[in-house]
Write a protein that holds these residues in place. Structure first.
Motif, short mmCIF file in Angstrom:
data_model
loop_
_atom_site.label_atom_id
_atom_site.label_comp_id
_atom_site.label_asym_id
_atom_site.label_seq_id
_atom_site.Cartn_x
_atom_site.Cartn_y
_atom_site.Cartn_z
N SER A 33 0.42 -14.47 10.51
CA SER A 33 0.71 -15.42 9.44
C SER A 33 -0.43 -16.41 9.30
O SER A 33 -1.25 -16.59 10.20
N VAL A 34 -0.47 -17.05 8.15
CA VAL A 34 -1.50 -18.05 7.89
C VAL A 34 -1.35 -19.20 8.88
O VAL A 34 -2.33 -19.75 9.36
N ASP A 124 0.61 -28.17 -2.21
CA ASP A 124 0.16 -26.83 -2.60
C ASP A 124 -0.32 -26.05 -1.39
O ASP A 124 -0.07 -24.84 -1.28
N PHE A 125 -1.01 -26.72 -0.47
CA PHE A 125 -1.48 -26.06 0.75
C PHE A 125 -0.31 -25.60 1.59
O PHE A 125 -0.29 -24.46 2.07
N GLU A 130 3.38 -21.31 3.50
CA GLU A 130 4.75 -20.78 3.55
C GLU A 130 4.85 -19.45 2.82
O GLU A 130 5.53 -18.53 3.25
N ALA A 131 4.19 -19.34 1.66
CA ALA A 131 4.26 -18.11 0.88
C ALA A 131 3.58 -16.95 1.62
O ALA A 131 4.05 -15.82 1.53
N GLN A 132 2.52 -17.23 2.34
CA GLN A 132 1.82 -16.19 3.09
C GLN A 132 2.61 -15.77 4.32
O GLN A 132 2.42 -14.68 4.84
#
Length: 135
Positions: A33-34, A124-125, A130-132
């Motif tokens: 994960s990111v 946004d970061f 979270e999206a990644q």
């Protein structure tokens, strides 16, 4: 007496044999994960963090340059223009009013805009991280 020794038995023929390339039998790539990339400060994580820092630096430099170009130029304008430096409003010299009172609403507005921009960049970061994470 015994007869001739029985012939050694051949092992049974194996069933179907699958032959694969060593590349396909390698373990599948484990996707990290990111958040893990950032925590471990890997190359990918550094790119994400550097992007956030660059965005915040750009916002800070914009605010600083705006303050320098507006507030920094005012004393120069008053020094070069006798009409402006001699002008009075309500009996108070105009340079005193502008530099002592008039500048602060602009500084507060710039501060509010900077905080709003920095908060949006961090949000946004975090959304990107979270999206990644969710496959």
């Amino acid at each position: 007496m015994s007869g001739p020794d029985p012939a050694p038995t051949d092992p049974p023929a194996p069933g179907r044999v699958r032959i694969t390339s060593p590349l396909t039998s390698a373990p599948a790539h484990v996707r990290r994960s990111v958040r893990q990339e950032i925590d471990e400060t890997s190359g990918v994580g550094e790119v994400y963090v550097r992007s956030l820092v660059r965005t915040q630096l750009r916002a800070a430099l914009t605010v600083v340059s705006t303050v320098l170009l507006t507030v920094g130029v005012l004393p120069l304008a008053f020094a070069l223009s006798d009409d402006l430096s001699e002008a009075r409003l309500f009996g108070v010299p105009l340079p005193w009013l502008v530099l002592g009172v008039g500048v602060y609403p602009g500084l507060i507005l710039l501060g509010v805009l900077y905080v709003r921009f920095a908060t949006r960049a961090e949000r946004d970061f975090a959304a990107l991280v979270e999206a990644q994470e969710d496959p």
